[in-house]
Enzyme design. Structure first.
Site, PDB file in Angstrom:
ATOM      1  N   SER A 163       0.838  -1.201   0.000  1.00  0.00           N
ATOM      2  CA  SER A 163       0.000   0.000   0.000  1.00  0.00           C
ATOM      3  C   SER A 163       0.870   1.247   0.000  1.00  0.00           C
ATOM      4  O   SER A 163       0.599   2.209  -0.713  1.00  0.00           O
ATOM      5  CB  SER A 163      -0.910   0.017   1.229  1.00  0.00           C
ATOM      6  OG  SER A 163      -1.784  -1.083   1.228  1.00  0.00           O
ATOM      7  N   GLU A 164       1.911   1.261   0.832  1.00  0.00           N
ATOM      8  CA  GLU A 164       2.840   2.387   0.870  1.00  0.00           C
ATOM      9  C   GLU A 164       4.263   1.931   1.131  1.00  0.00           C
ATOM     10  O   GLU A 164       4.500   0.943   1.828  1.00  0.00           O
ATOM     11  CB  GLU A 164       2.449   3.413   1.949  1.00  0.00           C
ATOM     12  CG  GLU A 164       1.319   4.337   1.564  1.00  0.00           C
ATOM     13  CD  GLU A 164      -0.018   3.883   2.098  1.00  0.00           C
ATOM     14  OE1 GLU A 164      -1.040   4.524   1.795  1.00  0.00           O
ATOM     15  OE2 GLU A 164      -0.037   2.861   2.821  1.00  0.00           O
ATOM     16  N   THR A 165       5.183   2.693   0.569  1.00  0.00           N
ATOM     17  CA  THR A 165       6.614   2.573   0.822  1.00  0.00           C
ATOM     18  C   THR A 165       7.093   3.967   1.218  1.00  0.00           C
ATOM     19  O   THR A 165       6.717   4.957   0.587  1.00  0.00           O
ATOM     20  CB  THR A 165       7.360   2.101  -0.436  1.00  0.00           C
ATOM     21  OG1 THR A 165       6.893   0.793  -0.781  1.00  0.00           O
ATOM     22  CG2 THR A 165       8.868   2.054  -0.210  1.00  0.00           C
TER      23      THR A 165
ATOM     24  N   HIS B 176      -0.809   4.674   8.410  1.00  0.00           N
ATOM     25  CA  HIS B 176       0.006   3.521   8.817  1.00  0.00           C
ATOM     26  C   HIS B 176       1.470   3.718   8.440  1.00  0.00           C
ATOM     27  O   HIS B 176       2.358   3.322   9.205  1.00  0.00           O
ATOM     28  CB  HIS B 176      -0.603   2.199   8.300  1.00  0.00           C
ATOM     29  CG  HIS B 176       0.025   1.598   7.107  1.00  0.00           C
ATOM     30  ND1 HIS B 176      -0.349   1.928   5.818  1.00  0.00           N
ATOM     31  CD2 HIS B 176       0.998   0.652   6.988  1.00  0.00           C
ATOM     32  CE1 HIS B 176       0.373   1.225   4.965  1.00  0.00           C
ATOM     33  NE2 HIS B 176       1.199   0.451   5.639  1.00  0.00           N
TER      34      HIS B 176
END
Length: 279
Positions: A46-48, A77
């Site tokens: 979802s995210e880096t 998050h």
């Protein structure tokens, strides 16, 4: 080729591998936008995030947050996961128990004084009722009727969230959205569990296919926005949100509205992977 320390942190889990992982690259100041975007696509999380030296003297570090589809000014998050990774790597906040993160929406405060990290939700940049045309688009995307929606509101603290409140948690879990119809919308859904039915008060789902994430496992920014909307009115001042159930996760998010009206969002953070990235 240059090597960078790398962490992958599970955030909001209620046990091993039950939350939302975020990839964190340490000391990433030399990386280009193209390299960041390429690595975020490659992780397919979802995210880096990429840890950088702050440009604001009030911040402990700066972070850039990327999805497979592009960069975000803020996400929840990744904020907790990045703070966890920074502290674990030896980061020392200027103020005891308080980490100050610099990101696209400005400075975000992370409370590190207790057993769990919690961030202060940034102010909403868009709030209030959803116009009929926008709501119709949301309804079509979620494949539900207007009669199934108790209420709807913009709860955008950076990513662009629009949220619907459904009659109960079962209605949220039953959603089978049309991801193509969602397009560039970022839609959250929330519904209450029956009192005493489990360890969570509400069920939350988040749909963001436009950034390469059809359904986000557990979402800090959305839960912060929902807290701004519902905590202390429809919901208690402090409550627990469950998220990820529909896709095999078991996220738990602690949401609390403080007396000064700040909404704090917290949960578990555990490093699952440590290593080295070579680019």
């Amino acid at each position: 080729m240059t090597s960078y320390a790398f962490s992958q942190v599970d955030v909001f889990g209620s046990g091993p591998l039950t939350g939302n992982p975020v990839a964190v690259v340490h000391g990433a100041d030399a990386l280009t936008d193209e390299q960041m975007a390429a690595f975020a696509r490659w992780t397919n999380l979802s995210e880096t995030t990429f840890l950088l030296r702050p440009t604001d003297p009030a911040a402990d570090y700066r972070v850039r947050i990327w999805t497979p589809g592009g960069e975000l000014p803020f996400a929840g998050h990744p904020t907790l996961g990045t703070a966890h990774a920074w502290l674990e790597a030896g980061g020392r906040p200027a103020s005891d128990g308080v980490v100050v993160q610099e990101c696209g929406v400005g400075l975000v405060t992370v409370d590190a004084s207790g057993g769990r990290l919690a961030f202060a939700g940034p102010p909403l940049i868009r709030s209030g009722p959803v116009a009929d045309g926008d709501l119709e688009r949301v309804l079509r995307a979620l494949r539900i009727e207007r009669s199934e929606v108790v209420d709807a509101a913009w709860v955008d603290n950076g990513p662009g969230w629009v949220a619907v409140r459904l009659v109960d948690a079962a209605a949220v879990l039953a959603l089978a959205p049309d991801h193509e119809a969602i397009g560039d919308l970022k839609i959250g859904a929330v519904g209450s569990h029956a009192p005493g039915a489990g360890d969570a008060d509400v069920e939350v789902r988040a749909f963001v296919p436009g950034i390469g994430v059809p359904e986000d496992p557990v979402t800090g920014s959305l839960n912060a926005g929902l807290g701004e909307w519902l905590a202390g009115s429809v919901l208690p001042e402090a409550y627990v949100a469950s998220q990820g159930t529909a896709i095999g996760r078991r996220g738990r998010v602690d949401v609390r509205r403080a007396p000064d009206r700040t909404v704090w969002v917290g949960g578990a953070t555990v490093t699952a992977v440590r290593g080295e990235l070579t680019l």
